[in-house]
Design a protein around this motif. Structure first.
Motif, short mmCIF file in Angstrom:
data_model
loop_
_atom_site.label_atom_id
_atom_site.label_comp_id
_atom_site.label_asym_id
_atom_site.label_seq_id
_atom_site.Cartn_x
_atom_site.Cartn_y
_atom_site.Cartn_z
N GLY A 163 48.63 0.34 42.59
CA GLY A 163 48.65 -0.23 41.25
C GLY A 163 49.48 -1.49 41.11
O GLY A 163 49.58 -2.03 40.00
N LEU A 164 50.07 -1.98 42.19
CA LEU A 164 50.85 -3.22 42.12
C LEU A 164 49.93 -4.43 42.01
O LEU A 164 48.83 -4.44 42.60
CB LEU A 164 51.72 -3.36 43.36
N PRO A 165 50.34 -5.48 41.27
CA PRO A 165 49.56 -6.73 41.29
C PRO A 165 49.58 -7.30 42.70
O PRO A 165 50.60 -7.26 43.39
CB PRO A 165 50.32 -7.64 40.32
N ALA A 166 48.45 -7.80 43.14
CA ALA A 166 48.37 -8.36 44.49
C ALA A 166 49.27 -9.59 44.61
O ALA A 166 49.42 -10.36 43.66
CB ALA A 166 46.93 -8.74 44.81
N GLY A 167 49.88 -9.75 45.77
CA GLY A 167 50.67 -10.94 46.03
C GLY A 167 49.77 -12.16 46.10
O GLY A 167 48.63 -12.08 46.57
N ASP A 168 50.26 -13.28 45.61
CA ASP A 168 49.47 -14.51 45.65
C ASP A 168 49.36 -15.01 47.08
O ASP A 168 50.34 -14.98 47.84
CB ASP A 168 50.11 -15.58 44.77
N LEU A 169 48.19 -15.50 47.44
CA LEU A 169 47.95 -16.00 48.78
C LEU A 169 48.82 -17.22 49.03
O LEU A 169 48.74 -18.22 48.33
CB LEU A 169 46.47 -16.35 48.95
N GLU A 170 49.68 -17.14 50.04
CA GLU A 170 50.64 -18.21 50.31
C GLU A 170 50.02 -19.36 51.08
O GLU A 170 50.33 -20.52 50.85
CB GLU A 170 51.83 -17.66 51.10
N ALA A 171 49.18 -19.07 52.03
CA ALA A 171 48.61 -20.13 52.87
C ALA A 171 47.11 -19.98 52.94
O ALA A 171 46.58 -18.88 53.03
CB ALA A 171 49.20 -20.06 54.29
N ILE A 228 60.65 -9.42 49.63
CA ILE A 228 60.74 -10.86 49.89
C ILE A 228 60.97 -11.56 48.55
O ILE A 228 60.15 -11.45 47.64
CB ILE A 228 59.47 -11.40 50.57
N SER A 229 62.08 -12.27 48.46
CA SER A 229 62.48 -12.86 47.18
C SER A 229 61.75 -14.17 46.89
O SER A 229 61.08 -14.75 47.76
CB SER A 229 63.99 -13.10 47.17
N GLU A 230 61.92 -14.62 45.64
CA GLU A 230 61.40 -15.91 45.17
C GLU A 230 59.89 -16.03 45.34
O GLU A 230 59.37 -17.02 45.83
CB GLU A 230 62.11 -17.07 45.87
N ARG A 231 59.18 -14.99 44.91
CA ARG A 231 57.73 -15.00 44.92
C ARG A 231 57.24 -15.03 43.47
O ARG A 231 57.64 -14.19 42.66
CB ARG A 231 57.17 -13.77 45.63
N ARG A 232 56.38 -15.97 43.18
CA ARG A 232 55.90 -16.13 41.81
C ARG A 232 54.55 -15.44 41.63
O ARG A 232 53.72 -15.41 42.54
CB ARG A 232 55.79 -17.61 41.45
N HIS A 233 54.40 -14.91 40.42
CA HIS A 233 53.12 -14.29 40.04
C HIS A 233 52.90 -14.57 38.57
O HIS A 233 53.71 -14.18 37.72
CB HIS A 233 53.15 -12.79 40.30
N GLU A 234 51.83 -15.33 38.29
CA GLU A 234 51.50 -15.71 36.91
C GLU A 234 52.69 -16.39 36.24
O GLU A 234 53.02 -16.14 35.08
CB GLU A 234 51.05 -14.49 36.10
N GLY A 235 53.37 -17.25 37.00
CA GLY A 235 54.45 -18.05 36.46
C GLY A 235 55.80 -17.36 36.38
O GLY A 235 56.75 -17.94 35.86
N THR A 236 55.89 -16.14 36.89
CA THR A 236 57.15 -15.38 36.82
C THR A 236 57.70 -15.15 38.21
O THR A 236 56.96 -14.78 39.14
CB THR A 236 56.92 -14.02 36.14
#
Length: 246
Positions: free
Chosen positions: A187-195, A86-94
């Protein structure tokens, strides 16, 4: 102007000012308490103890609006061949991508739920999808519907996480929801909670009503002060001597 500065009028100004300021301050205090109650309800749900997915949502159920962000435990088997990004997902500003792999909800089950395994800068950075049995705790989320258009229907990259887009990749049914793995997978960084969960309309309602009540009292106190000043400044009718008839 001098009439406004008499001791009597100065006392009226002071009383009116105190009433308006106190009522306004108490109203803001109650309003802040209402907002804190609602914020607290949002945080509490995401930090609640995980429950089995079946206790919150069934395969054919509509997404329960009061369960957004509920931690759920999913036990089943990974479907690595159905992995998408899923594109255009930000993590720590990236900017980057979510890595999504569906999981069945039990041995031999025909139903599956998409799981956000984590975040990667590019699809090429994603590790191989897990295979075999899986056990994940994740935040439950409703399917997305941003209206974004997929410019390339031939790749594994999507602009939003819609269950309808993944049905063709899974042999069986998909839940009307997805889950974001709390700690990431592999080991992947968790996705940021969207809702976040939306608090109910009755949450902290008493505090909101108290706030409105105090503001109405403050407005009424201001009105009384204005009427008092206006009536006090009215000039008394002048007395004219009656002309003599002689």
């Amino acid at each position: 102007m001098r009439a406004l500065l008499t001791p009597r009028m100065l006392g009226a100004h002071l009383i009116g000012l105190v009433c308006v300021v106190v009522a306004g301050g108490l109203g803001l205090w109650q309003y802040d308490a209402w907002q804190r109650h609602r914020d607290s309800e949002q945080r509490d749900l995401t930090q609640a103890e995980p429950v089995p997915l079946a206790a919150v949502l069934g395969p054919d159920d509509r997404f329960p609006a009061d369960s957004v962000g509920q931690p759920v435990r999913i036990e089943g088997s990974w479907l690595p061949e159905a992995t998408v990004f899923i594109s255009e997902r930000r993590h720590e500003g990236t900017d980057g991508y979510w890595v999504v792999t569906p999981m069945t909800t039990g041995d031999g089950a025909d139903e599956a739920i998409p799981v956000v395994r984590g975040w990667v800068p590019t699809p090429a950075d994603a590790p191989a999808a897990p295979t075999g049995p899986g056990d994940v705790v994740g935040w439950l989320q409703p399917p997305e519907g941003t209206g974004a258009v997929d410019d390339d229907l031939t790749d594994d990259i999507y602009p939003q996480l819609r269950v309808a887009d993944l049905i063709q990749r899974v042999d069986g049914d998909l839940y009307g929801a997805y889950a974001i793995a709390e700690d990431g997978v592999g080991g992947l960084p968790a996705g940021d909670l969207e809702a976040l969960p939306k608090p109910s309309t009755s949450t902290g309602l008493r505090n909101l009503l108290y706030a409105i009540e105090w503001w109405v009292f403050g407005a009424f106190a201001g009105f009384i002060w204005w009427r008092f000043v206006r009536d006090s400044l009215k000039e008394e009718p002048a007395e004219h001597p009656v002309p003599s008839s002689t």
